[in-house]
Write a protein that holds these residues in place. Structure first.
Motif, PDB file in Angstrom:
ATOM      1  N   ASP A 161       0.826  -1.204   0.000  1.00 31.45           N
ATOM      2  CA  ASP A 161       0.000   0.000   0.000  1.00 31.45           C
ATOM      3  C   ASP A 161       0.863   1.258   0.000  1.00 31.45           C
ATOM      4  O   ASP A 161       1.739   1.427   0.859  1.00 31.45           O
ATOM      5  N   GLY A 162       0.615   2.127  -0.979  1.00 27.96           N
ATOM      6  CA  GLY A 162       1.299   3.416  -1.038  1.00 27.96           C
ATOM      7  C   GLY A 162       2.668   3.392  -1.667  1.00 27.96           C
ATOM      8  O   GLY A 162       3.298   4.442  -1.818  1.00 27.96           O
ATOM      9  N   LYS A 163       3.168   2.200  -2.045  1.00 30.59           N
ATOM     10  CA  LYS A 163       4.512   2.095  -2.617  1.00 30.59           C
ATOM     11  C   LYS A 163       4.456   1.365  -3.950  1.00 30.59           C
ATOM     12  O   LYS A 163       3.684   0.431  -4.128  1.00 30.59           O
ATOM     13  N   VAL A 164       5.303   1.803  -4.889  1.00 31.62           N
ATOM     14  CA  VAL A 164       5.353   1.176  -6.211  1.00 31.62           C
ATOM     15  C   VAL A 164       6.807   0.923  -6.594  1.00 31.62           C
ATOM     16  O   VAL A 164       7.650   1.822  -6.492  1.00 31.62           O
TER      17      VAL A 164
ATOM     18  N   TYR B 183       3.561  10.480 -12.865  1.00 31.60           N
ATOM     19  CA  TYR B 183       2.127  10.498 -12.546  1.00 31.60           C
ATOM     20  C   TYR B 183       1.832   9.726 -11.265  1.00 31.60           C
ATOM     21  O   TYR B 183       1.001  10.159 -10.451  1.00 31.60           O
ATOM     22  N   LEU B 184       2.492   8.608 -11.064  1.00 33.38           N
ATOM     23  CA  LEU B 184       2.291   7.853  -9.832  1.00 33.38           C
ATOM     24  C   LEU B 184       2.724   8.664  -8.612  1.00 33.38           C
ATOM     25  O   LEU B 184       2.074   8.625  -7.563  1.00 33.38           O
ATOM     26  N   ILE B 185       3.811   9.411  -8.748  1.00 38.93           N
ATOM     27  CA  ILE B 185       4.246  10.299  -7.663  1.00 38.93           C
ATOM     28  C   ILE B 185       3.192  11.378  -7.432  1.00 38.93           C
ATOM     29  O   ILE B 185       2.859  11.712  -6.283  1.00 38.93           O
ATOM     30  N   HIS B 186       2.647  11.917  -8.520  1.00 37.97           N
ATOM     31  CA  HIS B 186       1.577  12.912  -8.418  1.00 37.97           C
ATOM     32  C   HIS B 186       0.366  12.352  -7.657  1.00 37.97           C
ATOM     33  O   HIS B 186      -0.275  13.065  -6.881  1.00 37.97           O
ATOM     34  N   LEU B 187       0.079  11.059  -7.860  1.00 39.18           N
ATOM     35  CA  LEU B 187      -1.048  10.434  -7.171  1.00 39.18           C
ATOM     36  C   LEU B 187      -0.755  10.145  -5.697  1.00 39.18           C
ATOM     37  O   LEU B 187      -1.643   9.737  -4.958  1.00 39.18           O
ATOM     38  N   GLY B 188       0.489  10.354  -5.296  1.00 42.71           N
ATOM     39  CA  GLY B 188       0.845  10.192  -3.893  1.00 42.71           C
ATOM     40  C   GLY B 188       1.617   8.933  -3.559  1.00 42.71           C
ATOM     41  O   GLY B 188       1.894   8.663  -2.388  1.00 42.71           O
ATOM     42  N   TYR B 189       2.008   8.161  -4.574  1.00 40.70           N
ATOM     43  CA  TYR B 189       2.759   6.928  -4.311  1.00 40.70           C
ATOM     44  C   TYR B 189       4.229   7.232  -4.042  1.00 40.70           C
ATOM     45  O   TYR B 189       4.804   8.172  -4.592  1.00 40.70           O
ATOM     46  N   ASP B 190       4.820   6.398  -3.219  1.00 39.44           N
ATOM     47  CA  ASP B 190       6.266   6.395  -3.007  1.00 39.44           C
ATOM     48  C   ASP B 190       6.839   5.431  -4.054  1.00 39.44           C
ATOM     49  O   ASP B 190       6.690   4.214  -3.933  1.00 39.44           O
TER      50      ASP B 190
ATOM     51  N   ASN C 246      13.856  15.863 -20.587  1.00 39.17           N
ATOM     52  CA  ASN C 246      13.232  16.005 -19.259  1.00 39.17           C
ATOM     53  C   ASN C 246      13.000  14.656 -18.590  1.00 39.17           C
ATOM     54  O   ASN C 246      12.091  14.509 -17.771  1.00 39.17           O
ATOM     55  N   VAL C 247      13.813  13.657 -18.939  1.00 36.41           N
ATOM     56  CA  VAL C 247      13.730  12.348 -18.296  1.00 36.41           C
ATOM     57  C   VAL C 247      14.554  12.404 -17.012  1.00 36.41           C
ATOM     58  O   VAL C 247      15.771  12.631 -17.050  1.00 36.41           O
ATOM     59  N   LEU C 248      13.891  12.215 -15.896  1.00 33.32           N
ATOM     60  CA  LEU C 248      14.573  12.293 -14.604  1.00 33.32           C
ATOM     61  C   LEU C 248      15.494  11.091 -14.412  1.00 33.32           C
ATOM     62  O   LEU C 248      15.181   9.990 -14.873  1.00 33.32           O
ATOM     63  N   PRO C 249      16.622  11.255 -13.730  1.00 30.81           N
ATOM     64  CA  PRO C 249      17.460  10.089 -13.421  1.00 30.81           C
ATOM     65  C   PRO C 249      16.671   9.085 -12.584  1.00 30.81           C
ATOM     66  O   PRO C 249      15.848   9.459 -11.750  1.00 30.81           O
ATOM     67  N   ALA C 250      16.898   7.807 -12.837  1.00 29.52           N
ATOM     68  CA  ALA C 250      16.258   6.767 -12.031  1.00 29.52           C
ATOM     69  C   ALA C 250      16.778   6.842 -10.601  1.00 29.52           C
ATOM     70  O   ALA C 250      17.836   7.433 -10.332  1.00 29.52           O
ATOM     71  N   ASP C 251      16.050   6.244  -9.674  1.00 29.82           N
ATOM     72  CA  ASP C 251      16.554   6.167  -8.301  1.00 29.82           C
ATOM     73  C   ASP C 251      17.847   5.361  -8.268  1.00 29.82           C
ATOM     74  O   ASP C 251      18.760   5.658  -7.502  1.00 29.82           O
ATOM     75  N   ILE C 252      17.906   4.338  -9.116  1.00 31.72           N
ATOM     76  CA  ILE C 252      19.111   3.511  -9.235  1.00 31.72           C
ATOM     77  C   ILE C 252      19.326   3.199 -10.710  1.00 31.72           C
ATOM     78  O   ILE C 252      18.389   2.803 -11.407  1.00 31.72           O
ATOM     79  N   HIS C 253      20.565   3.387 -11.177  1.00 35.41           N
ATOM     80  CA  HIS C 253      20.954   3.001 -12.539  1.00 35.41           C
ATOM     81  C   HIS C 253      22.016   1.900 -12.434  1.00 35.41           C
ATOM     82  O   HIS C 253      23.212   2.171 -12.564  1.00 35.41           O
TER      83      HIS C 253
END
Length: 467
Positions: free
Chosen positions: A19-22, A52-59, A103-110
């Motif tokens: 819940d709340g995480k993707v 968009y998932l971040i916009h919806l409030g997901y971590d 405008n592609v953001l860096p991934a959390d991990i590459h």
């Protein structure tokens, strides 16, 4: 939110594992050259999904790999007389340059393959111990028929796949359907690592299974990539991961459609192959992103000068509306009118339309249509001279939606068209000062043909772009 799941071939309600995480894994580039417009599409699509998932409030935890160990890299390095490590390192830097322009953001991990060799070896050892893989003369192969659900992602039967398979010269696998997990070193100059089966390097498919598990765990929410990766790459990832981990690999599989060039599928052999670096010489990266999002991600998109220029007219409408509103937010009337207040109420309905489109399998085409409707409203009000308060709120609402999908992020980088318009406006002002009214009128007419009206105000010249 609903997502079309390639695995089930249905549009499904999105429910994360936690819940709340993707957790998302998206296949990244093989770094031996600049990436092309076909590569750019999944980079943009899954960056937009993440936003968009971040916009919806997901971590959201987002992982996108770099394949820095591959035959293509080895061959290109030989051609250039450099090491495979040096070549891949150079093109990783070039990737970030082009990705930032889009405008592609860096991934959390590459993660890089070269940094996960021990993890890959352990993964392969587990597959061997479970009877899903075998060693043959320094190579290690996956025993495809051992995985009873093979073909479930691509919706193919093993017996049908067998008819198109063969054992290439030099391969010692037991079955034409088996694929390499580890490749023995062929010559001393090749990049290689020690392993229980001798010096060698990983196969292509094993890297994503290993790095996804390493950084996201055995089961993830969403795995994404281009349509061309469904088979064999993603099919093989499922076989490896589920055999090794004993649980489902990904809950949702998302794949974007192909890019065609003048109606023909892009391919190096046909010579219709365009890198983003080359395209950026004519169009800025922010617009290239807009172009890629102007069609639903699962549909094919045709790349051509005609299509690009057609889409650019719409792009310019949005950008110019934001510029007009920015001018009015500084120089407009003092009080908001009743008409303006009612118009902003309509913006709320359009914001909901945007959200509905994005929540319907990431329908960016319809989401952008909602932005266009906002722009039309704003342009009508702006022609009469909007109040500062209306202009400020309208601009913020349009920009907020643009931010969600990552467009209109670098408008300060003026295009050639912007420079041309600015020069004409400045020339007209100089003509008016010198009382050369004939030339001033010529410039006004020239701008009118471009769909641009100039409005002289006490605060300066306002540039109004027609719908």
């Amino acid at each position: 939110m609903k997502i079309y799941n390639t695995l089930t071939r249905n549009k499904e309600e999105f429910t994360p594992l936690e819940d709340g995480k993707v957790k998302i894994y998206a296949c990244g580039p093989t770094v031996y050259n600049y990436f092309h417009i076909g590569n750019a599409r999944p980079f943009v699509v899954f960056d937009t999904l993440r936003r968009y998932l971040i916009h919806l409030g997901y971590d959201v935890k987002f992982v996108q790999n770099f394949t820095d160990v591959d035959d293509k890299i080895i061959n290109k390095a030989k051609e250039e007389g450099v090491s495979a490590t040096e070549l891949s390192g150079r093109y990783i830097k070039e990737y970030f340059d082009d990705a930032e322009a889009l405008n592609v953001l860096p991934a959390d991990i590459h993660p890089k393959v070269s940094e996960h060799i021990e993890d890959i070896i352990e993964f392969i050892k587990t597959l061997i111990s479970k009877g899903y893989a075998y060693e043959a003369d320094g190579d290690v192969y996956y025993a495809t028929r051992k995985f009873k659900e093979y073909g479930k992602l691509s919706n193919q039967r093993v017996d049908d796949l067998e008819s198109g398979s063969r054992i290439a010269i030099g391969e010692v696998k037991r079955d034409p359907l088996d694929f390499a997990l580890w490749k023995a070193q062929k010559e001393e100059s090749e990049i290689a690592w020690d392993s229980p089966w001798g010096k060698g390097r990983p196969g292509w498919h094993i890297e994503c299974s290993t790095m996804s598990r390493k950084h996201l765990g055995p089961t993830i929410d969403i795995h994404g990539g281009g349509q061309d990766l469904i088979f064999p790459h993603h099919e093989n990832e499922i076989a490896q991961s589920e055999a090794c981990n004993g649980e489902p690999f990904a809950k949702y599989w998302m794949h974007n459609g192909y890019i065609t060039v003048d109606g023909v599928k892009m391919s190096k052999s046909l010579g219709n192959f365009f890198t983003v670096r080359d395209i950026r010489k004519e169009f800025d990266g922010d617009f290239i992103r807009f172009f890629l999002l102007s069609v639903h991600y699962r549909n094919p998109i045709n790349f051509s000068d005609t299509e690009m220029n057609s889409v650019k007219q719409g792009y310019d409408r949005i950008r110019n509306a934001i510029d007009n509103l920015e001018f009015l937010a500084k120089n407009g009337d003092d009080e908001m009118t009743d008409a303006e207040k009612n118009d902003l109420k309509d913006f709320g309905n359009l914001e909901q339309k945007f959200e509905d489109a994005m929540s319907d399998d990431l329908n960016t085409a319809d989401a952008i249509a909602s932005i266009f409707e906002m722009v039309s409203h704003a342009n009508i009000i702006s022609k009469a001279g909007a109040s500062r308060e209306y202009a400020k709120e309208a601009k913020e609402k349009i920009q907020n939606l643009c931010d969600i999908i990552g467009i209109m992020q670098n408008r300060s980088d003026s295009s050639h068209e912007d420079e041309k318009i600015k020069k004409l406006v400045d020339e007209r002002q100089e003509a008016r000062k010198s009382k050369n009214y004939a030339r001033a009128d010529e410039i006004r007419d020239e701008l009118a043909e471009m769909g641009i009206t100039l409005k002289d105000t006490p605060q300066g010249v306002q540039i109004i772009y027609e719908d």
